[in-house]
Design a protein around this motif. Structure first.
Motif, short mmCIF file in Angstrom:
data_model
loop_
_atom_site.label_atom_id
_atom_site.label_comp_id
_atom_site.label_asym_id
_atom_site.label_seq_id
_atom_site.Cartn_x
_atom_site.Cartn_y
_atom_site.Cartn_z
N UNK A 197 0.84 -1.20 0.00
CA UNK A 197 0.00 0.00 0.00
C UNK A 197 0.87 1.24 0.00
N UNK A 198 0.59 2.15 -0.93
CA UNK A 198 1.36 3.38 -0.99
C UNK A 198 0.82 4.33 0.05
N UNK A 199 1.74 4.99 0.77
CA UNK A 199 1.34 5.94 1.78
C UNK A 199 1.89 7.32 1.44
N UNK A 200 1.09 8.32 1.71
CA UNK A 200 1.50 9.70 1.56
C UNK A 200 1.43 10.37 2.93
N UNK A 201 2.56 10.86 3.39
CA UNK A 201 2.62 11.53 4.67
C UNK A 201 2.64 13.04 4.45
N UNK A 202 1.69 13.71 5.08
CA UNK A 202 1.65 15.16 4.97
C UNK A 202 2.09 15.79 6.29
N UNK A 203 2.81 16.90 6.16
CA UNK A 203 3.22 17.64 7.35
C UNK A 203 3.27 19.13 7.04
N UNK A 204 2.98 19.97 8.02
CA UNK A 204 2.44 19.57 9.33
C UNK A 204 0.98 19.18 9.22
N UNK A 205 0.45 18.61 10.28
CA UNK A 205 -0.95 18.22 10.27
C UNK A 205 -1.84 19.45 10.49
N UNK A 206 -1.37 20.36 11.33
CA UNK A 206 -2.11 21.59 11.62
C UNK A 206 -1.17 22.77 11.50
N UNK A 207 -1.71 23.89 11.05
CA UNK A 207 -0.92 25.10 10.91
C UNK A 207 -1.84 26.29 11.15
N UNK A 208 -1.45 27.14 12.11
CA UNK A 208 -2.23 28.33 12.44
C UNK A 208 -1.29 29.52 12.34
N UNK A 209 -1.55 30.44 11.42
CA UNK A 209 -0.64 31.54 11.18
C UNK A 209 -1.40 32.85 11.05
N UNK A 210 -0.65 33.93 11.02
CA UNK A 210 -1.25 35.25 10.84
C UNK A 210 -1.23 35.62 9.36
N UNK A 211 -2.18 36.43 8.98
CA UNK A 211 -2.22 36.95 7.62
C UNK A 211 -0.89 37.59 7.25
N UNK A 212 -0.44 37.30 6.04
CA UNK A 212 0.82 37.89 5.57
C UNK A 212 2.02 36.98 5.71
N UNK A 213 1.90 35.95 6.54
CA UNK A 213 3.02 35.02 6.72
C UNK A 213 3.13 34.07 5.53
#
Lengths: 113, 111
Positions: free
Chosen positions: B1-17
């Protein structure tokens, strides 16, 4: 690219009952796909539905639990049968589009209580 | 089974970043897609990359496919609240039309 109308958008159902989800595509497509999306999980393919033949189910999914109809090239239904709280999820239908990719319906958010 | 790992799982940033989301696998893919999903909607295809080393730009979004076609990245410049959503990568290989999806990166951009 294709536009898919999916309904209902959400429902709250009692355990032991069944819910049928409908997807209508604005063009004729050979294959339609049904996915489940659980919180924090990737999209999981339930089955592939071809017009004129039985659906092909992925490992872990069976026809008795998720019967699928594909009466023509623009329409398909997925029924979630004998529901339990573990079936609470988002259900999505999709079709392939070029370049390799999918167009999805807007999803059905199912809550089983 | 092919797996795709995504990172980060969560991201909280300010506008403009600026931010970068990664999609990695040990498998080789013939093509890789990126989707964005907003609450109450299905995923929407943003881009498909097919050539190793390929870079595609979509306004403030830059997508790159790794040279070995095992990984991809999505870079967003000057993020805006409208970029908020779940970003999913999906890889297809061989003759299969059925992609493998990653778990997604949930992005929130605060005004």
């Amino acid at each position: 690219s294709a536009v898919i109308s999916q309904k209902p958008s959400r429902d709250i159902c009692q355990r032991g009952t069944s819910l049928t989800i409908q997807c209508q595509v604005d063009s004729q497509v050979t294959m339609m796909f049904w996915y489940r999306q659980q919180p924090g999980q990737s999209l999981t393919l339930i089955a592939t539905a071809n017009q004129g033949s039985e659906a092909t189910y992925e490992s872990g999914f069976v026809i008795d639990k998720f019967p699928i109809s594909r009466p023509n090239l623009t329409f398909s239904t997925l029924t979630v049968s004998n529901m339990s709280p573990e079936d609470s999820s988002i259900y999505l239908c999709s079709v392939t589009v070029p370049p390799p990719g999918y167009t999805f319906g807007s999803g059905t958010r199912l809550t089983v209580v | 089974t092919q797996l795709l790992e995504q990172s980060p799982q969560f991201l909280s940033i300010q506008e403009g970043e600026n931010l970068t989301v990664y999609c990695n696998s040990s498998s080789v893919f013939s093509s890789l897609q990126w989707y964005r999903q907003e609450p109450g909607e299905g995923p929407v295809l943003l881009v498909t990359v097919v050539t190793g080393g390929e870079v595609k730009k979509l306004k403030r979004l830059t997508f790159q496919f790794g040279d070995a076609r095992k990984d991809s990245s999505l870079h967003i410049t000057a993020a805006q609240p409208g970029d908020t959503g779940l970003y999913l990568c999906a890889g297809s290989s061989g003759g299969s039309y059925i992609p493998t999806f990653g778990r997604g990166t949930s992005l929130i951009v605060h005004p």
